[in-house]
Design a protein around this motif. Structure first.
Motif: not given
Ligand code: TA6
Length: 277
Positions: A77-91
């Protein structure tokens, strides 16, 4: 963040020099696109369906906690669930994290408490995904996991896969027979659906047409090779016969047997895809 088809939220990750980018949906933590110098490395079907509850044809579906058919829906089911955005690193080496936890619906079909994290990292010529599974249940649970990557190829009939010579595989299009790969280079002449057991532990890296290198972590050492060929592609509403020559799936996973994860424990598995030219 931007809106992809039918209102699905997507994120675009670009490396520091601007030469490479990845697009990922929160839905399924699904990578749709990876471009390097404007060349698209992944295949996304022009007939893909973007609807909640349906799997997307192409890109990189996350298969968890079940590979293939079984008590759960196909590929879990992981491919049909909506995930939450966590940490992002843009460097420098850019990265993002996505999270998925059990909910009412998953507990109904798979009665275990879990937390998944996928970390996506992008650099000049490579791209990686790491899946972390945290068992938050009060008992051990089992799963299989796989990155179901669809790669764009010029033509499946001239595509060459190397690095699997001498590896034992299960041939799903020949009654699940166990065979040994005798070819140094795998070529395609018909429907192909094979699970190469510990294929990633072979001494040679897996290469697609000598320039895309696919490496799995030691915890994800099985390699699935799939192309549906003409007839099955024609029969699939989201593929179509025009599309089968355009892709090959080379999938890194732990699928030959199940991972057993004790309560409170973490498991990690990853793949790294690198362009050699
Ligand atoms: O990984 C290969 C495979 O399991 C094939 O057997 C084929 O069914 C494919 O995945 C696609 O599965 P899907 O559920 O996405 O149609």
């Amino acid at each position: 963040e931007f809106e992809y088809k039918t209102g699905l939220s997507a994120l675009r990750l670009t490396n520091s020099s601007g030469s490479a980018s990845v697009e990922v949906l929160l839905y399924g933590a699904h990578v749709l696109s990876w471009t390097v110098h404007n060349k698209q490395i992944l295949f996304l079907s022009d007939k893909a369906i973007f609807e909640r509850g349906k799997a997307i044809r192409g890109g990189i579906p996350i298969v968890w906690p079940q590979f293939g058919p079984g008590p759960l829906p196909q590929h879990g089911f992981a491919r049909v669930k909506t995930w939450q955005l966590g940490k992002t690193n843009t460097n420098n080496d850019v990265s993002i994290e996505l999270h998925l936890s059990h909910d009412e619906d998953t507990l109904k079909i798979w009665p275990h408490k879990f937390n998944l994290t996928i970390t996506i990292r992008l650099s000049e010529k490579s791209f990686s995904q790491e899946l972390t599974v945290h068992n938050q249940d009060d008992q051990t649970f089992e799963f299989t996991a796989l990155f179901h990557t669809y790669f764009t190829v010029d033509n499946i009939k001239t595509t060459k896969i190397s690095g699997l010579n001498n590896v034992t595989y299960m041939d799903k299009v020949d009654e699940g027979k166990t065979k040994t790969e005798t070819n140094k280079v795998i070529e395609f002449t018909g429907e192909t659906d094979r699970v190469y057991k510990n294929g990633g532990k072979n001494s040679n890296p897996i290469l697609i047409d000598d320039y895309i290198q696919v490496i799995g972590s030691s915890t994800m050492s099985d390699i699935v090779v799939w192309n549906p060929w003409e007839e099955k592609a024609k029969g699939a509403v989201d593929i179509g016969e025009h599309n089968f020559p355009k892709f090959v799936c080379i999938e890194v996973g732990h699928v030959n047997d199940a991972v057993k994860l004790d309560k409170d424990q973490l498991w990690k598995g990853s793949q790294e895809i690198t362009l050699l030219k």
